[in-house]
Design an enzyme around this catalytic site. Sequence first.
Site, PDB file in Angstrom:
ATOM      1  N   PHE A 133       4.000   2.334   3.765  1.00 58.82           N
ATOM      2  CA  PHE A 133       4.326   2.463   2.355  1.00 58.82           C
ATOM      3  C   PHE A 133       3.194   3.274   1.722  1.00 58.82           C
ATOM      4  CE2 PHE A 133       4.642   1.405  -2.141  1.00 58.82           C
ATOM      5  CZ  PHE A 133       5.931   1.867  -2.329  1.00 58.82           C
ATOM      6  N   THR A 134       3.552   4.076   0.735  1.00 61.39           N
ATOM      7  CA  THR A 134       2.625   5.074   0.175  1.00 61.39           C
ATOM      8  C   THR A 134       1.268   4.477  -0.236  1.00 61.39           C
ATOM      9  OG1 THR A 134       3.723   4.735  -1.939  1.00 61.39           O
ATOM     10  CG2 THR A 134       4.464   6.603  -0.613  1.00 61.39           C
ATOM     11  N   PHE A 170       3.554  12.666  -4.991  1.00 62.22           N
ATOM     12  CA  PHE A 170       4.932  12.604  -5.524  1.00 62.22           C
ATOM     13  C   PHE A 170       4.968  12.184  -6.988  1.00 62.22           C
ATOM     14  CE2 PHE A 170       3.562   8.879  -3.296  1.00 62.22           C
ATOM     15  CZ  PHE A 170       3.764   7.875  -4.235  1.00 62.22           C
ATOM     16  N   LYS A 221       8.752  -6.766  -8.487  1.00 57.75           N
ATOM     17  CA  LYS A 221      10.058  -6.590  -7.836  1.00 57.75           C
ATOM     18  C   LYS A 221      10.769  -7.945  -7.759  1.00 57.75           C
ATOM     19  CE  LYS A 221       7.747  -2.740  -6.376  1.00 57.75           C
ATOM     20  NZ  LYS A 221       6.359  -2.436  -6.758  1.00 57.75           N
ATOM     21  N   ARG A 275      12.197  10.331  -1.603  1.00 58.38           N
ATOM     22  CA  ARG A 275      11.497   9.577  -0.570  1.00 58.38           C
ATOM     23  C   ARG A 275      11.583  10.369   0.719  1.00 58.38           C
ATOM     24  NH1 ARG A 275       8.183   5.487  -2.564  1.00 58.38           N
ATOM     25  NH2 ARG A 275       7.462   7.501  -3.221  1.00 58.38           N
ATOM     26  N   TYR A 294     -10.248 -16.774 -21.455  1.00 58.43           N
ATOM     27  CA  TYR A 294     -10.829 -15.850 -20.465  1.00 58.43           C
ATOM     28  C   TYR A 294     -10.924 -16.525 -19.105  1.00 58.43           C
ATOM     29  CZ  TYR A 294     -13.645 -12.269 -18.312  1.00 58.43           C
ATOM     30  OH  TYR A 294     -14.066 -11.269 -17.473  1.00 58.43           O
ATOM     31  N   ASP A 339       3.272  -7.963   3.430  1.00 59.14           N
ATOM     32  CA  ASP A 339       3.625  -7.374   2.131  1.00 59.14           C
ATOM     33  C   ASP A 339       4.919  -8.051   1.703  1.00 59.14           C
ATOM     34  OD1 ASP A 339       4.658  -5.949   0.015  1.00 59.14           O
ATOM     35  OD2 ASP A 339       3.994  -4.011   0.769  1.00 59.14           O
TER      36      ASP A 339
HETATM   37  C1  P61 Z   1       8.696   1.146  -5.873  1.00 56.95           C
HETATM   38  F1  P61 Z   1       7.150   5.797  -5.648  1.00 56.95           F
HETATM   39  N1  P61 Z   1       6.849  -0.095  -5.060  1.00 56.95           N
HETATM   40  O1  P61 Z   1       9.303   0.797  -4.847  1.00 56.95           O
HETATM   41  P1  P61 Z   1       2.657  -1.886  -7.170  1.00 56.95           P
HETATM   42  N2  P61 Z   1       4.497  -2.616  -1.465  1.00 56.95           N
HETATM   43  C2  P61 Z   1       5.786  -2.298  -1.593  1.00 56.95           C
HETATM   44  C3  P61 Z   1       6.216  -1.673  -2.751  1.00 56.95           C
HETATM   45  O2  P61 Z   1       7.504  -1.362  -2.879  1.00 56.95           O
HETATM   46  C4  P61 Z   1       5.277  -1.358  -3.780  1.00 56.95           C
HETATM   47  C5  P61 Z   1       3.917  -1.726  -3.584  1.00 56.95           C
HETATM   48  C6  P61 Z   1       3.564  -2.349  -2.425  1.00 56.95           C
HETATM   49  C7  P61 Z   1       7.308   0.707  -6.020  1.00 56.95           C
HETATM   50  C8  P61 Z   1       6.465   1.300  -7.126  1.00 56.95           C
HETATM   51  C9  P61 Z   1       5.937   2.572  -6.565  1.00 56.95           C
HETATM   52  O3  P61 Z   1       5.227   5.584  -3.834  1.00 56.95           O
HETATM   53  C10 P61 Z   1       5.348   4.658  -4.832  1.00 56.95           C
HETATM   54  O4  P61 Z   1       2.868  -3.148  -7.938  1.00 56.95           O
HETATM   55  C11 P61 Z   1       6.741  -2.624  -0.514  1.00 56.95           C
HETATM   56  O5  P61 Z   1       3.559  -0.776  -7.548  1.00 56.95           O
HETATM   57  O6  P61 Z   1       1.222  -1.469  -7.182  1.00 56.95           O
HETATM   58  C12 P61 Z   1       5.661  -0.661  -4.939  1.00 56.95           C
HETATM   59  O7  P61 Z   1       3.012  -2.296  -5.669  1.00 56.95           O
HETATM   60  C13 P61 Z   1       2.873  -1.437  -4.612  1.00 56.95           C
HETATM   61  C14 P61 Z   1       6.734   3.681  -6.530  1.00 56.95           C
HETATM   62  C15 P61 Z   1       4.812   2.542  -5.779  1.00 56.95           C
HETATM   63  C16 P61 Z   1       6.423   4.731  -5.698  1.00 56.95           C
HETATM   64  C17 P61 Z   1       4.496   3.613  -4.932  1.00 56.95           C
HETATM   65  O8  P61 Z   1       9.204   1.816  -6.770  1.00 56.95           O
END
Ligand code: P61
Length: 461
Positions: A127-128, A452, A261, A385, A75, A218
């Site tokens: 970013f979303t 979305f 990623k 997107r 833990y 980021d």
């Molecule tokens: C993706 F449709 N990306 O690209 P988490 N920053 C950036 C990202 O690309 C990102 C996160 C932060 C995704 C997953 C996803 O609208 C969406 O580990 C540049 O996913 O929490 C994530 O990181 C967030 C898909 C996220 C989406 C949000 O597919």
Amino acid sequence: MEKNRRSWAEPYKIKMVEPVHISTHKERQKAIKGAGYNTFLLRSSEVYIDLLTDSGTSAMSDRQWAGLMLGDEAYAGSNNFYRLEDSVRKNYGYKYLVPTHQGRAAEHIISQLLIKEGDYIPGNMYFTTTKLHQELAGGTFVDVIIDEAHDPANEHPFKANVDLNKLEDLIHDKGAENIPYVAISTTVNMAGGQPISLSNLKQVRELTQKHGIKIIHDMTRVAENAYFIKEREPGYENHSIGDIVMEICSLTDGATMSAKKDALVNIGGFLAVNDEELFDRARNMVVIYEGLHTYGGMAGRDMEALAVGIQESVQYDHIRARVGQVQYLGKKLINMNVPIVKPVGSHGIFLDAKKILPHLTQDQLPAQSLAAAIYLDSGVRAMERGVVSAGRNPETGENNYPKLELVRLTIPRRVYTQAHMDVVAESVEAVVANAADISGLKFVYEPEYLRFFQSRFEPLG
Ligand code: P61
């Protein structure tokens, strides 16, 4: 020397395979209707080639899988946490690490800690999840990316660059005391996986330092950004990817990371900072939402796989093949005269739905409709997107209308072959040839946040 090799062929061989189902047109018709024409709501068993995202979908290496067996599931004070901390320090240079279960959890913590009600957060495109966490903390996101980023056809080599005039005007208008930090993303996802140059980042650093404003990075796809710098930015051709990544990080005060990623793991993330007091506050906050500060929502084994994944992500052969595969698909589509975002980015191909479906208005959801049509054609899953992803203005409740109305074909790392890319290109070509037959969609269900992911749609008339 390394550049003279001819092909980007994969620097690995395949040891295990996962069979996929190649569905019939009839099965896909039923599936997409059942999913409310939203590719997020399909079951993965209904998908042939899954290009929804490159997030958490990478194939781990044998070393990463071996790392899982070294999981120390204590833990508190797990060995794997210290290995991860070491890997982050060595590869990224940030001093203090707060692990989280994925990127948005780190965004939540940094937003709550640094943003006060009424603040403005400039960034190189939204970013979303990042923007939502800024808003939930009382802030307003302001786009300060160069105009070229909003034009799919513009071939600027560093479309993620910040327009320094826009940033300076914002600081002047709102006051540095109301700007807790500038959010810099490497690469910029919503612009099409586009990089920022080091020379631009240095200028942003200079300007923000003058006003005492932090830069929060980021770094979700920082190695991919570094690859483009090596390829395109004068003076960096002989630098290693690792050195470029370090230099980028050194120009910022802290970072949020979705390790799903670049860093080649199926789950994980972190917040990393250089300021000890900020670290103390973040470390205290992580125990409320994620878990103890030495695991933050990850199992010990996941932290081990991540420590290894970070090292693999900055290896030149890996990144060259990863981006090379995306470029391969991009070139193929360009040769087929399919309108896509140019230059081709690092993690996917972004189809220009406005150009492909000129008969649809943005309210008729062209990108959502195009993603559904591609799935129907071949079982290839892509992601909207455009206007659906952009959501609504939190104050007026009106739809946001982004200039970019795109469908993203996102390539998981080390998962698909060149033959898969060929099938994808053929499907997109066929759908684009019959694009006039694609009717639009309308919302029949819309959730409040990040709509979305869970919205449902029906075909128009
Ligand atoms: C993706 F449709 N990306 O690209 P988490 N920053 C950036 C990202 O690309 C990102 C996160 C932060 C995704 C997953 C996803 O609208 C969406 O580990 C540049 O996913 O929490 C994530 O990181 C967030 C898909 C996220 C989406 C949000 O597919």
